[in-house]
Scaffold this active site. Structure first.
Site, PDB file in Angstrom:
ATOM      1  N   SER A 208      34.209 -10.567  40.340  1.00  0.00           N
ATOM      2  CA  SER A 208      33.823 -11.979  40.234  1.00  0.00           C
ATOM      3  C   SER A 208      33.346 -12.244  38.816  1.00  0.00           C
ATOM      4  O   SER A 208      32.417 -11.596  38.339  1.00  0.00           O
ATOM      5  CB  SER A 208      32.722 -12.308  41.246  1.00  0.00           C
ATOM      6  OG  SER A 208      32.553 -13.693  41.378  1.00  0.00           O
ATOM      7  N   ALA A 258      41.444   3.377  47.824  1.00  0.00           N
ATOM      8  CA  ALA A 258      41.434   4.214  49.021  1.00  0.00           C
ATOM      9  C   ALA A 258      42.648   3.998  49.906  1.00  0.00           C
ATOM     10  O   ALA A 258      42.948   4.823  50.770  1.00  0.00           O
ATOM     11  CB  ALA A 258      40.164   3.956  49.832  1.00  0.00           C
ATOM     12  N   ARG A 383      21.012  -1.725  28.326  1.00  0.00           N
ATOM     13  CA  ARG A 383      20.663  -0.621  29.220  1.00  0.00           C
ATOM     14  C   ARG A 383      20.724   0.718  28.494  1.00  0.00           C
ATOM     15  O   ARG A 383      19.852   1.572  28.668  1.00  0.00           O
ATOM     16  CB  ARG A 383      21.591  -0.596  30.436  1.00  0.00           C
ATOM     17  CG  ARG A 383      21.260   0.550  31.383  1.00  0.00           C
ATOM     18  CD  ARG A 383      22.208   0.644  32.545  1.00  0.00           C
ATOM     19  NE  ARG A 383      23.588   0.792  32.139  1.00  0.00           N
ATOM     20  CZ  ARG A 383      24.578   1.097  32.978  1.00  0.00           C
ATOM     21  NH1 ARG A 383      24.331   1.266  34.262  1.00  0.00           N
ATOM     22  NH2 ARG A 383      25.819   1.209  32.553  1.00  0.00           N
ATOM     23  N   TYR A 444      21.585 -11.269  42.089  1.00  0.00           N
ATOM     24  CA  TYR A 444      21.828 -10.117  41.221  1.00  0.00           C
ATOM     25  C   TYR A 444      20.479  -9.649  40.678  1.00  0.00           C
ATOM     26  O   TYR A 444      19.811 -10.377  39.939  1.00  0.00           O
ATOM     27  CB  TYR A 444      22.760 -10.526  40.086  1.00  0.00           C
ATOM     28  CG  TYR A 444      23.303  -9.391  39.251  1.00  0.00           C
ATOM     29  CD1 TYR A 444      24.595  -8.926  39.456  1.00  0.00           C
ATOM     30  CD2 TYR A 444      22.536  -8.781  38.269  1.00  0.00           C
ATOM     31  CE1 TYR A 444      25.115  -7.888  38.687  1.00  0.00           C
ATOM     32  CE2 TYR A 444      23.046  -7.745  37.507  1.00  0.00           C
ATOM     33  CZ  TYR A 444      24.336  -7.304  37.720  1.00  0.00           C
ATOM     34  OH  TYR A 444      24.843  -6.280  36.970  1.00  0.00           O
TER      35      TYR A 444
END
Length: 526
Positions: A208, A258, A383, A444
Protein backbone atom coordinates in the site's frame (compact mmCIF):
# COMPACT_ATOMS: atom_id res chain seq x y z
CA UNK A 1 21.65 -1.87 -0.90
CA UNK A 2 23.52 -1.76 2.39
CA UNK A 3 23.90 -5.38 3.51
CA UNK A 4 23.70 -4.53 7.23
CA UNK A 5 21.05 -1.81 7.02
CA UNK A 6 18.72 -0.02 4.70
CA UNK A 7 19.23 1.51 1.31
CA UNK A 8 22.01 3.55 -0.21
CA UNK A 9 25.10 3.56 2.06
CA UNK A 10 25.90 7.04 0.79
CA UNK A 11 22.76 8.39 2.46
CA UNK A 12 23.61 7.06 5.91
CA UNK A 13 24.11 9.79 8.52
CA UNK A 14 24.72 9.63 12.29
CA UNK A 15 22.25 11.07 14.75
CA UNK A 16 23.01 14.61 15.92
CA UNK A 17 24.64 14.62 19.35
CA UNK A 18 21.69 16.43 21.02
CA UNK A 19 19.40 13.62 19.86
CA UNK A 20 21.80 11.00 21.22
CA UNK A 21 21.81 12.78 24.59
CA UNK A 22 18.01 12.98 24.55
CA UNK A 23 17.74 9.24 23.89
CA UNK A 24 20.06 8.62 26.82
CA UNK A 25 18.16 10.89 29.18
CA UNK A 26 14.65 9.91 28.09
CA UNK A 27 14.97 6.18 27.38
CA UNK A 28 18.28 5.12 28.93
CA UNK A 29 19.87 4.37 25.56
CA UNK A 30 23.53 3.39 25.79
CA UNK A 31 26.05 3.47 22.92
CA UNK A 32 26.23 0.34 20.79
CA UNK A 33 28.92 -2.03 22.00
CA UNK A 34 30.47 -2.56 18.57
CA UNK A 35 29.81 -1.65 14.94
CA UNK A 36 28.78 -4.35 12.45
CA UNK A 37 31.69 -6.47 11.24
CA UNK A 38 32.97 -6.04 7.69
CA UNK A 39 30.99 -8.03 5.16
CA UNK A 40 34.07 -10.13 4.39
CA UNK A 41 34.18 -11.28 8.03
CA UNK A 42 30.61 -12.62 8.10
CA UNK A 43 30.70 -16.40 7.98
CA UNK A 44 27.99 -18.35 6.18
CA UNK A 45 27.22 -22.03 6.76
CA UNK A 46 28.51 -24.54 4.26
CA UNK A 47 26.12 -24.88 1.36
CA UNK A 48 23.88 -27.93 1.61
CA UNK A 49 23.51 -28.14 -2.17
CA UNK A 50 25.38 -30.84 -4.00
CA UNK A 51 27.61 -30.00 -6.95
CA UNK A 52 25.04 -31.71 -9.13
CA UNK A 53 22.32 -29.35 -7.89
CA UNK A 54 24.35 -26.26 -8.79
CA UNK A 55 25.26 -27.67 -12.18
CA UNK A 56 21.62 -28.48 -12.94
CA UNK A 57 20.54 -24.97 -11.96
CA UNK A 58 23.29 -23.50 -14.13
CA UNK A 59 22.07 -25.48 -17.11
CA UNK A 60 18.73 -23.70 -16.76
CA UNK A 61 19.78 -20.09 -16.13
CA UNK A 62 23.46 -20.07 -17.21
CA UNK A 63 26.66 -20.34 -15.21
CA UNK A 64 26.82 -16.57 -14.57
CA UNK A 65 23.42 -16.59 -12.95
CA UNK A 66 24.03 -19.07 -10.13
CA UNK A 67 26.07 -17.83 -7.16
CA UNK A 68 27.07 -19.59 -3.97
CA UNK A 69 29.82 -17.21 -2.79
CA UNK A 70 29.59 -15.78 0.72
CA UNK A 71 28.82 -12.21 -0.31
CA UNK A 72 25.89 -13.14 -2.55
CA UNK A 73 24.46 -15.37 0.17
CA UNK A 74 24.85 -12.72 2.91
CA UNK A 75 23.13 -10.11 0.72
CA UNK A 76 20.14 -12.44 0.38
CA UNK A 77 19.90 -13.32 4.08
CA UNK A 78 16.60 -12.52 5.77
CA UNK A 79 14.89 -9.16 5.22
CA UNK A 80 14.96 -5.69 6.75
CA UNK A 81 13.04 -5.94 10.00
CA UNK A 82 14.92 -4.67 13.03
CA UNK A 83 15.47 -8.23 14.38
CA UNK A 84 16.80 -9.21 10.94
CA UNK A 85 19.20 -6.27 10.99
CA UNK A 86 20.33 -6.89 14.56
CA UNK A 87 21.16 -10.49 13.70
CA UNK A 88 23.13 -9.64 10.57
CA UNK A 89 24.88 -6.73 12.31
CA UNK A 90 26.03 -9.27 14.89
CA UNK A 91 27.49 -11.41 12.10
CA UNK A 92 24.71 -14.02 12.22
CA UNK A 93 24.14 -15.33 8.69
CA UNK A 94 22.78 -18.69 9.81
CA UNK A 95 19.65 -18.17 7.66
CA UNK A 96 21.63 -17.56 4.46
CA UNK A 97 20.39 -19.28 1.30
CA UNK A 98 22.53 -22.09 -0.01
CA UNK A 99 22.76 -20.39 -3.40
CA UNK A 100 21.32 -17.46 -5.34
CA UNK A 101 19.67 -18.17 -8.69
CA UNK A 102 18.79 -15.44 -11.19
CA UNK A 103 16.32 -16.57 -13.86
CA UNK A 104 15.68 -14.43 -16.92
CA UNK A 105 12.33 -15.71 -18.20
CA UNK A 106 9.08 -17.26 -17.06
CA UNK A 107 10.15 -20.56 -18.58
CA UNK A 108 13.40 -20.52 -16.62
CA UNK A 109 11.44 -19.92 -13.40
CA UNK A 110 9.21 -22.91 -14.22
CA UNK A 111 12.22 -25.11 -14.89
CA UNK A 112 13.94 -24.05 -11.67
CA UNK A 113 10.80 -24.82 -9.66
CA UNK A 114 10.39 -28.23 -11.26
CA UNK A 115 14.03 -29.07 -10.67
CA UNK A 116 13.92 -27.97 -7.04
CA UNK A 117 10.67 -29.82 -6.40
CA UNK A 118 12.26 -33.00 -7.70
CA UNK A 119 15.35 -32.56 -5.52
CA UNK A 120 13.66 -31.32 -2.34
CA UNK A 121 15.28 -27.88 -2.49
CA UNK A 122 13.18 -25.00 -1.17
CA UNK A 123 12.79 -21.79 -3.20
CA UNK A 124 12.40 -18.27 -1.75
CA UNK A 125 11.44 -15.61 -4.33
CA UNK A 126 13.55 -12.47 -3.83
CA UNK A 127 12.66 -9.04 -5.20
CA UNK A 128 14.01 -6.06 -3.30
CA UNK A 129 14.72 -7.93 -0.07
CA UNK A 130 12.60 -5.48 1.94
CA UNK A 131 10.42 -7.93 3.89
CA UNK A 132 9.92 -6.97 7.54
CA UNK A 133 7.84 -10.00 8.60
CA UNK A 134 10.22 -12.93 8.21
CA UNK A 135 9.23 -13.50 4.60
CA UNK A 136 12.72 -14.46 3.40
CA UNK A 137 13.75 -17.02 6.05
CA UNK A 138 11.96 -20.30 5.33
CA UNK A 139 11.33 -22.88 8.02
CA UNK A 140 11.90 -26.62 8.01
CA UNK A 141 15.67 -26.82 7.71
CA UNK A 142 15.82 -27.86 4.04
CA UNK A 143 18.42 -26.49 1.66
CA UNK A 144 17.02 -23.48 -0.17
CA UNK A 145 17.86 -21.09 -2.96
CA UNK A 146 17.02 -17.40 -3.19
CA UNK A 147 15.31 -16.90 -6.54
CA UNK A 148 16.44 -13.36 -7.35
CA UNK A 149 14.22 -11.90 -10.08
CA UNK A 150 16.30 -8.82 -10.86
CA UNK A 151 17.02 -9.91 -14.46
CA UNK A 152 13.27 -9.85 -15.19
CA UNK A 153 13.07 -6.06 -15.12
CA UNK A 154 11.29 -4.90 -18.28
CA UNK A 155 8.31 -2.77 -19.11
CA UNK A 156 6.93 -5.36 -21.52
CA UNK A 157 4.13 -3.29 -23.03
CA UNK A 158 1.96 -0.23 -22.50
CA UNK A 159 -1.66 -0.18 -23.66
CA UNK A 160 -2.54 3.51 -23.87
CA UNK A 161 -6.12 2.75 -24.86
CA UNK A 162 -6.83 0.63 -21.78
CA UNK A 163 -4.23 2.49 -19.72
CA UNK A 164 -2.56 -0.68 -18.55
CA UNK A 165 1.07 -1.74 -18.49
CA UNK A 166 2.67 -5.18 -18.36
CA UNK A 167 5.64 -5.19 -15.99
CA UNK A 168 8.10 -7.90 -15.07
CA UNK A 169 8.44 -8.75 -11.36
CA UNK A 170 12.08 -7.81 -10.80
CA UNK A 171 11.57 -4.23 -11.94
CA UNK A 172 12.27 -1.93 -9.02
CA UNK A 173 9.78 0.82 -8.31
CA UNK A 174 11.98 3.81 -9.29
CA UNK A 175 12.85 2.18 -12.61
CA UNK A 176 9.18 1.37 -13.23
CA UNK A 177 8.25 5.00 -12.62
CA UNK A 178 11.05 6.19 -14.91
CA UNK A 179 9.99 3.86 -17.74
CA UNK A 180 6.33 4.79 -17.40
CA UNK A 181 7.12 8.46 -16.87
CA UNK A 182 8.99 8.60 -20.17
CA UNK A 183 5.67 7.68 -21.81
CA UNK A 184 3.67 10.14 -19.70
CA UNK A 185 2.25 7.70 -17.13
CA UNK A 186 2.62 6.76 -13.46
CA UNK A 187 1.63 3.96 -11.12
CA UNK A 188 1.22 6.45 -8.28
CA UNK A 189 2.52 3.78 -5.90
CA UNK A 190 5.02 5.16 -3.40
CA UNK A 191 5.37 3.04 -0.25
CA UNK A 192 8.18 3.76 2.20
CA UNK A 193 10.11 0.86 0.63
CA UNK A 194 9.80 2.55 -2.78
CA UNK A 195 13.54 2.97 -3.44
CA UNK A 196 14.26 -0.77 -3.26
CA UNK A 197 11.05 -2.78 -3.51
CA UNK A 198 10.05 -4.56 -6.71
CA UNK A 199 6.87 -4.85 -8.74
CA UNK A 200 6.55 -8.56 -7.95
CA UNK A 201 7.05 -7.84 -4.27
CA UNK A 202 4.33 -5.20 -4.33
CA UNK A 203 1.88 -7.77 -5.68
CA UNK A 204 3.03 -10.65 -3.49
CA UNK A 205 2.68 -8.58 -0.30
CA UNK A 206 -0.41 -6.46 -1.12
CA UNK A 207 1.66 -3.31 -0.80
CA UNK A 208 0.00 0.00 0.00
CA UNK A 209 1.59 3.26 -1.13
CA UNK A 210 1.56 6.62 0.60
CA UNK A 211 -0.87 7.99 -2.01
CA UNK A 212 -3.28 5.09 -1.59
CA UNK A 213 -6.19 7.45 -0.88
CA UNK A 214 -5.97 8.69 -4.45
CA UNK A 215 -4.48 5.79 -6.41
CA UNK A 216 -5.51 2.75 -4.38
CA UNK A 217 -3.40 -0.04 -2.95
CA UNK A 218 -1.21 -2.04 -5.31
CA UNK A 219 -3.69 -4.92 -5.34
CA UNK A 220 -6.29 -2.40 -6.54
CA UNK A 221 -4.04 -1.62 -9.52
CA UNK A 222 -3.45 -5.21 -10.65
CA UNK A 223 -5.68 -6.48 -13.46
CA UNK A 224 -3.72 -9.57 -14.59
CA UNK A 225 -0.97 -11.88 -13.37
CA UNK A 226 1.18 -14.70 -14.65
CA UNK A 227 2.41 -17.10 -11.99
CA UNK A 228 4.88 -19.99 -12.18
CA UNK A 229 4.30 -22.94 -9.85
CA UNK A 230 5.95 -26.35 -9.62
CA UNK A 231 2.76 -27.73 -11.19
CA UNK A 232 2.63 -25.30 -14.11
CA UNK A 233 1.48 -21.80 -15.06
CA UNK A 234 -1.44 -19.69 -13.86
CA UNK A 235 -2.60 -16.96 -16.27
CA UNK A 236 -5.12 -14.84 -14.42
CA UNK A 237 -7.10 -11.81 -15.58
CA UNK A 238 -8.89 -11.46 -18.93
CA UNK A 239 -10.87 -8.33 -18.11
CA UNK A 240 -10.98 -5.58 -15.47
CA UNK A 241 -13.77 -7.38 -13.62
CA UNK A 242 -15.52 -10.68 -14.20
CA UNK A 243 -18.41 -12.76 -12.89
CA UNK A 244 -16.71 -15.96 -14.03
CA UNK A 245 -16.35 -17.52 -10.61
CA UNK A 246 -14.11 -16.40 -7.73
CA UNK A 247 -11.34 -14.02 -8.73
CA UNK A 248 -8.19 -16.12 -8.50
CA UNK A 249 -6.05 -13.00 -8.90
CA UNK A 250 -6.94 -12.28 -5.30
CA UNK A 251 -5.54 -15.66 -4.26
CA UNK A 252 -2.13 -14.78 -5.67
CA UNK A 253 -2.09 -11.17 -4.44
CA UNK A 254 -0.70 -11.34 -0.91
CA UNK A 255 0.53 -14.94 -1.32
CA UNK A 256 4.14 -13.98 -0.47
CA UNK A 257 5.77 -16.58 -2.73
CA UNK A 258 4.11 -19.48 -0.92
CA UNK A 259 1.75 -20.37 -3.80
CA UNK A 260 3.90 -19.50 -6.80
CA UNK A 261 6.34 -17.04 -8.31
CA UNK A 262 4.78 -14.01 -9.99
CA UNK A 263 6.50 -13.53 -13.35
CA UNK A 264 4.31 -10.84 -14.94
CA UNK A 265 2.01 -8.15 -13.56
CA UNK A 266 -0.47 -6.10 -15.58
CA UNK A 267 -1.41 -2.90 -13.79
CA UNK A 268 -3.58 0.13 -14.30
CA UNK A 269 -1.61 3.33 -14.95
CA UNK A 270 -2.58 6.98 -15.00
CA UNK A 271 -1.22 10.06 -16.70
CA UNK A 272 1.53 11.83 -14.77
CA UNK A 273 -0.31 14.48 -12.72
CA UNK A 274 -0.03 18.08 -13.87
CA UNK A 275 0.12 19.33 -10.28
CA UNK A 276 1.19 17.91 -6.91
CA UNK A 277 0.50 20.01 -3.83
CA UNK A 278 0.93 19.16 -0.13
CA UNK A 279 -0.21 20.91 3.02
CA UNK A 280 -0.54 20.48 6.78
CA UNK A 281 -3.44 20.81 9.20
CA UNK A 282 -3.55 20.82 12.99
CA UNK A 283 -6.13 19.06 15.13
CA UNK A 284 -6.49 19.33 18.88
CA UNK A 285 -6.38 15.55 19.41
CA UNK A 286 -5.89 12.27 17.59
CA UNK A 287 -9.58 11.47 17.98
CA UNK A 288 -10.58 14.80 16.46
CA UNK A 289 -8.18 14.34 13.55
CA UNK A 290 -9.36 10.78 12.93
CA UNK A 291 -12.95 11.99 12.80
CA UNK A 292 -11.96 14.60 10.22
CA UNK A 293 -10.19 11.99 8.08
CA UNK A 294 -13.22 9.73 8.33
CA UNK A 295 -15.38 12.58 7.08
CA UNK A 296 -13.24 13.03 3.98
CA UNK A 297 -13.10 9.27 3.35
CA UNK A 298 -16.86 8.85 3.66
CA UNK A 299 -18.25 12.09 2.27
CA UNK A 300 -15.36 13.51 0.26
CA UNK A 301 -13.46 15.05 -1.22
CA UNK A 302 -10.67 12.48 -1.06
CA UNK A 303 -7.09 13.76 -1.48
CA UNK A 304 -4.38 11.55 -2.95
CA UNK A 305 -2.43 11.56 0.35
CA UNK A 306 -4.24 11.61 3.69
CA UNK A 307 -2.42 10.87 6.96
CA UNK A 308 -2.56 11.85 10.62
CA UNK A 309 0.12 11.60 13.33
CA UNK A 310 -0.84 11.19 16.97
CA UNK A 311 0.35 13.63 19.62
CA UNK A 312 3.60 11.77 20.32
CA UNK A 313 4.61 11.32 16.68
CA UNK A 314 3.72 14.95 16.00
CA UNK A 315 5.89 16.15 18.86
CA UNK A 316 8.86 13.95 17.90
CA UNK A 317 8.61 14.64 14.18
CA UNK A 318 8.69 18.43 14.37
CA UNK A 319 11.92 20.33 14.96
CA UNK A 320 9.90 23.43 15.90
CA UNK A 321 6.65 22.86 17.86
CA UNK A 322 5.34 26.21 16.62
CA UNK A 323 4.96 24.60 13.19
CA UNK A 324 1.60 23.26 14.34
CA UNK A 325 0.62 26.28 16.33
CA UNK A 326 1.51 27.13 19.90
CA UNK A 327 4.81 26.85 21.72
CA UNK A 328 3.80 23.65 23.48
CA UNK A 329 3.46 21.71 20.26
CA UNK A 330 0.15 20.30 21.51
CA UNK A 331 -2.07 18.72 18.92
CA UNK A 332 -1.79 16.38 15.96
CA UNK A 333 -0.47 16.99 12.47
CA UNK A 334 -2.41 15.90 9.41
CA UNK A 335 -0.77 15.88 5.98
CA UNK A 336 -2.78 16.09 2.78
CA UNK A 337 -1.58 15.74 -0.79
CA UNK A 338 -3.48 16.62 -3.96
CA UNK A 339 -2.58 15.34 -7.43
CA UNK A 340 -4.04 15.75 -10.88
CA UNK A 341 -4.96 18.51 -13.30
CA UNK A 342 -4.18 21.91 -11.79
CA UNK A 343 -7.80 23.09 -11.94
CA UNK A 344 -9.05 19.89 -10.33
CA UNK A 345 -6.38 20.05 -7.59
CA UNK A 346 -7.46 23.61 -6.71
CA UNK A 347 -11.11 22.59 -6.55
CA UNK A 348 -10.55 19.50 -4.38
CA UNK A 349 -8.13 21.37 -2.12
CA UNK A 350 -10.69 24.12 -1.50
CA UNK A 351 -13.49 21.67 -0.76
CA UNK A 352 -11.26 19.66 1.58
CA UNK A 353 -10.30 22.85 3.42
CA UNK A 354 -13.96 23.66 4.03
CA UNK A 355 -14.58 20.17 5.40
CA UNK A 356 -11.50 20.21 7.64
CA UNK A 357 -12.30 23.64 9.07
CA UNK A 358 -15.80 22.43 9.86
CA UNK A 359 -14.24 19.47 11.69
CA UNK A 360 -12.09 21.77 13.86
CA UNK A 361 -8.89 21.74 11.79
CA UNK A 362 -6.48 24.65 11.59
CA UNK A 363 -4.62 25.16 8.29
CA UNK A 364 -0.82 25.27 8.54
CA UNK A 365 0.00 26.00 4.92
CA UNK A 366 2.29 24.11 2.60
CA UNK A 367 5.31 23.89 4.92
CA UNK A 368 4.50 20.74 6.94
CA UNK A 369 3.20 18.92 3.89
CA UNK A 370 6.24 19.72 1.78
CA UNK A 371 8.53 18.76 4.67
CA UNK A 372 6.84 15.36 4.81
CA UNK A 373 6.98 14.94 1.02
CA UNK A 374 10.71 15.68 0.89
CA UNK A 375 11.48 13.19 3.67
CA UNK A 376 8.89 10.52 2.88
CA UNK A 377 11.48 7.76 2.32
CA UNK A 378 13.89 8.70 5.12
CA UNK A 379 12.53 6.73 8.08
CA UNK A 380 14.45 3.48 7.38
CA UNK A 381 17.71 5.47 7.22
CA UNK A 382 16.84 7.03 10.57
CA UNK A 383 16.35 3.55 11.99
CA UNK A 384 19.89 2.62 10.93
CA UNK A 385 21.20 5.68 12.74
CA UNK A 386 19.21 4.77 15.86
CA UNK A 387 20.65 1.25 15.82
CA UNK A 388 24.15 2.70 15.42
CA UNK A 389 23.52 4.87 18.50
CA UNK A 390 22.41 1.88 20.59
CA UNK A 391 18.65 2.43 20.40
CA UNK A 392 16.02 -0.05 19.31
CA UNK A 393 13.50 1.08 16.68
CA UNK A 394 10.81 -0.99 14.99
CA UNK A 395 7.36 -0.67 13.44
CA UNK A 396 4.15 -2.66 13.21
CA UNK A 397 0.82 -1.92 11.58
CA UNK A 398 -2.79 -3.01 11.48
CA UNK A 399 -6.20 -1.81 10.30
CA UNK A 400 -9.78 -1.90 11.52
CA UNK A 401 -13.23 -0.51 10.93
CA UNK A 402 -13.64 3.07 12.12
CA UNK A 403 -15.74 2.05 15.11
CA UNK A 404 -12.91 -0.22 16.32
CA UNK A 405 -10.01 2.16 15.66
CA UNK A 406 -9.98 3.98 19.04
CA UNK A 407 -9.96 0.77 21.11
CA UNK A 408 -7.38 -0.83 18.79
CA UNK A 409 -5.10 2.20 19.12
CA UNK A 410 -5.22 2.08 22.92
CA UNK A 411 -4.84 -1.69 23.12
CA UNK A 412 -1.70 -1.83 21.00
CA UNK A 413 -0.08 1.16 22.70
CA UNK A 414 -0.79 -0.33 26.10
CA UNK A 415 0.56 -3.76 25.15
CA UNK A 416 3.80 -2.35 23.78
CA UNK A 417 4.36 0.09 26.62
CA UNK A 418 3.57 -2.39 29.41
CA UNK A 419 5.62 -5.26 28.00
CA UNK A 420 8.75 -3.28 27.21
CA UNK A 421 8.56 -1.38 30.49
CA UNK A 422 8.38 -4.66 32.41
CA UNK A 423 11.54 -5.75 30.59
CA UNK A 424 13.38 -2.63 31.73
CA UNK A 425 13.30 -0.82 28.37
CA UNK A 426 10.38 1.62 28.58
CA UNK A 427 9.51 2.74 25.05
CA UNK A 428 8.39 5.78 23.15
CA UNK A 429 5.36 4.61 21.13
CA UNK A 430 4.18 6.71 18.20
CA UNK A 431 1.36 6.12 15.73
CA UNK A 432 -0.14 7.49 12.54
CA UNK A 433 -3.02 6.81 10.22
CA UNK A 434 -1.70 6.60 6.67
CA UNK A 435 -4.37 4.70 4.71
CA UNK A 436 -8.05 5.51 4.93
CA UNK A 437 -11.23 3.97 3.54
CA UNK A 438 -14.90 4.77 3.83
CA UNK A 439 -15.28 1.96 6.37
CA UNK A 440 -11.97 2.11 8.27
CA UNK A 441 -8.30 2.97 8.43
CA UNK A 442 -4.81 1.66 9.14
CA UNK A 443 -2.74 2.30 12.27
CA UNK A 444 1.05 2.35 11.90
CA UNK A 445 3.06 2.20 15.13
CA UNK A 446 6.73 3.11 15.63
CA UNK A 447 8.50 1.99 18.80
CA UNK A 448 11.82 3.38 20.10
CA UNK A 449 13.53 2.15 23.27
CA UNK A 450 16.87 1.14 24.69
CA UNK A 451 18.06 -2.20 23.30
CA UNK A 452 18.52 -3.97 26.61
CA UNK A 453 20.55 -7.13 27.11
CA UNK A 454 18.74 -9.09 24.38
CA UNK A 455 16.82 -6.73 22.07
CA UNK A 456 15.57 -9.47 19.74
CA UNK A 457 14.03 -11.39 22.66
CA UNK A 458 12.62 -8.20 24.17
CA UNK A 459 10.93 -7.28 20.92
CA UNK A 460 9.61 -10.80 20.38
CA UNK A 461 7.71 -10.60 23.70
CA UNK A 462 6.42 -7.10 22.96
CA UNK A 463 5.41 -8.04 19.42
CA UNK A 464 3.52 -11.09 20.67
CA UNK A 465 1.64 -8.93 23.15
CA UNK A 466 0.84 -6.38 20.44
CA UNK A 467 -0.33 -9.06 18.01
CA UNK A 468 -2.59 -10.57 20.66
CA UNK A 469 -3.99 -7.09 21.32
CA UNK A 470 -4.64 -6.55 17.60
CA UNK A 471 -6.63 -9.76 17.20
CA UNK A 472 -8.51 -9.31 20.46
CA UNK A 473 -9.46 -5.72 19.52
CA UNK A 474 -10.83 -6.71 16.11
CA UNK A 475 -7.95 -5.56 13.93
CA UNK A 476 -6.24 -7.37 11.07
CA UNK A 477 -2.77 -8.71 11.77
CA UNK A 478 -1.37 -6.74 8.84
CA UNK A 479 -2.59 -3.97 6.58
CA UNK A 480 0.39 -3.94 4.20
CA UNK A 481 3.54 -5.51 5.69
CA UNK A 482 2.23 -9.02 5.10
CA UNK A 483 2.23 -12.25 7.10
CA UNK A 484 5.58 -13.97 6.55
CA UNK A 485 6.53 -16.23 9.44
CA UNK A 486 6.25 -13.49 12.08
CA UNK A 487 2.46 -13.04 11.79
CA UNK A 488 1.46 -16.52 10.65
CA UNK A 489 0.06 -17.75 13.99
CA UNK A 490 -2.15 -14.67 14.37
CA UNK A 491 -3.20 -14.90 10.74
CA UNK A 492 -4.44 -18.41 11.54
CA UNK A 493 -6.54 -16.96 14.36
CA UNK A 494 -7.85 -14.27 12.02
CA UNK A 495 -9.04 -16.62 9.26
CA UNK A 496 -10.06 -19.51 11.52
CA UNK A 497 -9.42 -23.27 11.22
CA UNK A 498 -11.48 -23.76 8.07
CA UNK A 499 -9.85 -20.79 6.34
CA UNK A 500 -6.40 -22.15 7.21
CA UNK A 501 -7.39 -25.58 5.86
CA UNK A 502 -8.55 -24.03 2.57
CA UNK A 503 -5.21 -22.24 2.21
CA UNK A 504 -3.29 -25.46 2.91
CA UNK A 505 -5.37 -27.26 0.29
CA UNK A 506 -4.48 -24.67 -2.34
CA UNK A 507 -0.79 -24.93 -1.48
CA UNK A 508 -0.94 -28.72 -1.67
CA UNK A 509 -2.34 -28.47 -5.21
CA UNK A 510 0.12 -25.92 -6.64
CA UNK A 511 3.13 -26.95 -4.52
CA UNK A 512 2.74 -30.61 -3.49
CA UNK A 513 6.42 -30.92 -2.55
CA UNK A 514 6.16 -27.89 -0.26
CA UNK A 515 9.23 -26.13 -1.67
CA UNK A 516 7.77 -22.64 -2.08
CA UNK A 517 8.82 -20.44 0.86
CA UNK A 518 8.18 -23.13 3.51
CA UNK A 519 6.63 -21.80 6.70
CA UNK A 520 5.67 -18.45 5.19
CA UNK A 521 1.99 -17.39 5.22
CA UNK A 522 0.36 -20.85 5.30
CA UNK A 523 -0.57 -21.98 8.83
CA UNK A 524 0.55 -25.55 9.59
CA UNK A 525 -1.99 -28.23 10.39
CA UNK A 526 -2.52 -28.76 14.11
Amino acid sequence: MLWSGWGDPGRAAPLPEPVVRLLHDLLGVRPAEAPPPPLADVAVPASRLAAGDLAALARIVGDRHVADDAEARVRHTRGKSTPDLLRIRAGDASAAPDAVVLPGTHEEVLDVLRLCAGRGVAVVPFGGGTSVVGGLAPEGGAAFVALDLRRMDALVSLDEVSRTAVLQPGLRAPEAEALLGARGYTLGHFPQSYEWASIGGFAAARSSGQASAGYGRFDDLVVALTVATPEGTLDLGRAPKSAAGPDLRQLVLGSEGALGVITSVTVRVRPVPEAREYEGWRFASFDAGAAALRGLAQDGPMPAVLRLSDETETMVGLADPSEIGGDSGAGCLAVLGFEGAAERVAEVRARAADALRAAGGEPLGAGPGEKWEHGRFDAPYLRDALLDAGAFAETLETAAFWSDVPALYEAVRTALTATLSELGTPPLVMCHISHVYASGASLYFTVVSAQGADPVAHWARAKRAACDAIIDAGGTISHHHGVGTDHRDWYAREIGPLGAAVLRAVKERVDPSGILNPGVLVPPAV
